[in-house]
Design an enzyme around this catalytic site. Structure first.
Site, PDB file in Angstrom:
ATOM      1  N   GLU A 107      22.864 104.082 -25.913  1.00 59.80           N
ATOM      2  CA  GLU A 107      23.171 103.490 -27.220  1.00 59.80           C
ATOM      3  C   GLU A 107      23.791 104.508 -28.168  1.00 59.80           C
ATOM      4  O   GLU A 107      24.559 104.137 -29.061  1.00 59.80           O
ATOM      5  CB  GLU A 107      21.925 102.850 -27.855  1.00 59.80           C
ATOM      6  CG  GLU A 107      20.881 103.803 -28.387  1.00 59.80           C
ATOM      7  CD  GLU A 107      19.899 104.276 -27.335  1.00 59.80           C
ATOM      8  OE1 GLU A 107      18.878 104.892 -27.731  1.00 59.80           O
ATOM      9  OE2 GLU A 107      20.131 104.042 -26.127  1.00 59.80           O
ATOM     10  N   HIS A 159      13.355 102.322 -19.871  1.00 59.51           N
ATOM     11  CA  HIS A 159      12.714 101.169 -20.491  1.00 59.51           C
ATOM     12  C   HIS A 159      12.182 100.169 -19.465  1.00 59.51           C
ATOM     13  O   HIS A 159      11.193 100.440 -18.801  1.00 59.51           O
ATOM     14  CB  HIS A 159      13.673 100.547 -21.513  1.00 59.51           C
ATOM     15  CG  HIS A 159      13.925 101.439 -22.679  1.00 59.51           C
ATOM     16  ND1 HIS A 159      15.128 102.054 -22.913  1.00 59.51           N
ATOM     17  CD2 HIS A 159      13.087 101.874 -23.653  1.00 59.51           C
ATOM     18  CE1 HIS A 159      15.046 102.816 -23.998  1.00 59.51           C
ATOM     19  NE2 HIS A 159      13.816 102.721 -24.464  1.00 59.51           N
ATOM     20  N   ASP A 177      14.507 100.490 -28.562  1.00 56.94           N
ATOM     21  CA  ASP A 177      14.915 101.598 -29.433  1.00 56.94           C
ATOM     22  C   ASP A 177      16.338 101.482 -29.966  1.00 56.94           C
ATOM     23  O   ASP A 177      16.905 102.463 -30.433  1.00 56.94           O
ATOM     24  CB  ASP A 177      14.755 102.916 -28.688  1.00 56.94           C
ATOM     25  CG  ASP A 177      15.652 103.017 -27.456  1.00 56.94           C
ATOM     26  OD1 ASP A 177      16.286 102.004 -27.089  1.00 56.94           O
ATOM     27  OD2 ASP A 177      15.719 104.105 -26.868  1.00 56.94           O
ATOM     28  N   GLU A 183       7.971  98.158 -28.311  1.00 52.60           N
ATOM     29  CA  GLU A 183       8.016  99.156 -27.244  1.00 52.60           C
ATOM     30  C   GLU A 183       6.735  99.990 -27.236  1.00 52.60           C
ATOM     31  O   GLU A 183       6.209 100.325 -26.163  1.00 52.60           O
ATOM     32  CB  GLU A 183       9.237 100.058 -27.418  1.00 52.60           C
ATOM     33  CG  GLU A 183       9.414 101.061 -26.300  1.00 52.60           C
ATOM     34  CD  GLU A 183      10.688 101.887 -26.442  1.00 52.60           C
ATOM     35  OE1 GLU A 183      10.646 103.076 -26.078  1.00 52.60           O
ATOM     36  OE2 GLU A 183      11.707 101.353 -26.923  1.00 52.60           O
TER      37      GLU A 183
END
Length: 258
Positions: A126, A147, A156, A246
């Site tokens: 990202e 993840h 995130d 998360e």
């Protein structure tokens, strides 16, 4: 016109995992690395130091264009053990806050930003997708190892960035089953702007930077601000909540090991 001082700012060397070099025209090359010039294994220390570093990059008006790249790989490994007991809310609170701040600080870089991807962008891709333009070597690949593949929620900002660039359907399938997506597929998805021969992504990024530098400074800055605003709004809405989810999943993962 902004003057680009030859004096190296202190933040250039403050983050072990980021090598920064700025040329006389203000093009800042930021190379993610292990502190010795090789590919990084991302740690909790890097997570903390990147937060401050990207803030300083955004703040420094001597930066006219920012190029973000990696040393060999963009980012391919992570050392989860360095983060400690992520089921501890005191520990996750820091991860949460830094995670929100990192992506917001990158989005707050107010000059054109180019990501030059070589090798594997399998951790924190990202960061690259917050650039205006992604240039990728032919063999470059994108994935998301930390993840869902590792048992936690992709909260995130990676869902936000991938769904913004590639569309929500592709992003969700990609993050639920993170098989590597190679550069030409990522170009078809709209994530990568240009695919270039391996080893030439930074050189192509520098060519693009030269083109951008021919435009007035206010034009460059305001165009970046305008283009990133919709993505920034989504990051502000979604990342804090995503990291809370998360964190709960990280605690559940730790519990499952007992």
């Amino acid at each position: 016109m902004t003057m680009h001082s030859e004096i190296q700012p202190a933040y250039f060397t403050a983050a072990r995992g980021l090598k920064m070099q700025r040329d006389a025209k203000g093009v800042l090359l930021v190379t993610i690395n292990d502190g010795k010039g090789g590919p990084i294994t991302f740690t909790a220390q890097d997570h903390t130091e990147f937060t401050e570093a990207f803030y300083r990059i955004a703040q420094d008006r001597a930066n006219a264009v920012v190029i973000l790249t990696g040393a060999g790989d963009f980012m391919a490994q992570i050392d989860f053990s360095t983060f400690g007991n992520v089921a501890d809310p005191d520990i996750w609170s820091q991860v949460h806050d830094e995670g929100v701040q990192i992506v917001e600080n990158i989005a707050n870089i107010r000059v054109p930003m180019i990501a030059a991807i070589e090798g594997r962008a399998h951790i924190h891709s990202e960061y690259a997708l917050l650039a205006n333009v992604v240039v990728a070597g032919e063999s470059a690949s994108f994935s998301d190892l930390p993840h869902f593949a590792g048992g936690i929620v992709p909260g995130d900002g990676i869902l936000t960035a991938w769904s913004y660039r590639a569309g929500p359907g592709r992003a969700e399938a990609f993050l639920l089953n993170p098989e590597p997506v190679f550069a030409r597929t990522a170009k078809d998805w709209g994530v990568v702007a240009e695919v270039v021969p391996d080893g030439t992504a930074v050189a192509r990024a520098r060519e693009l930077a030269e083109f951008y530098l021919a435009k007035p400074e206010v034009t460059r800055r305001n165009t970046r601000i305008h283009f990133v605003q919709p993505l920034k709004e989504r990051l502000v809405r979604e990342t804090g909540y995503g990291l809370a989810l998360e964190g709960a999943s990280a605690a559940a993962l730790v519990k499952s090991f007992s």
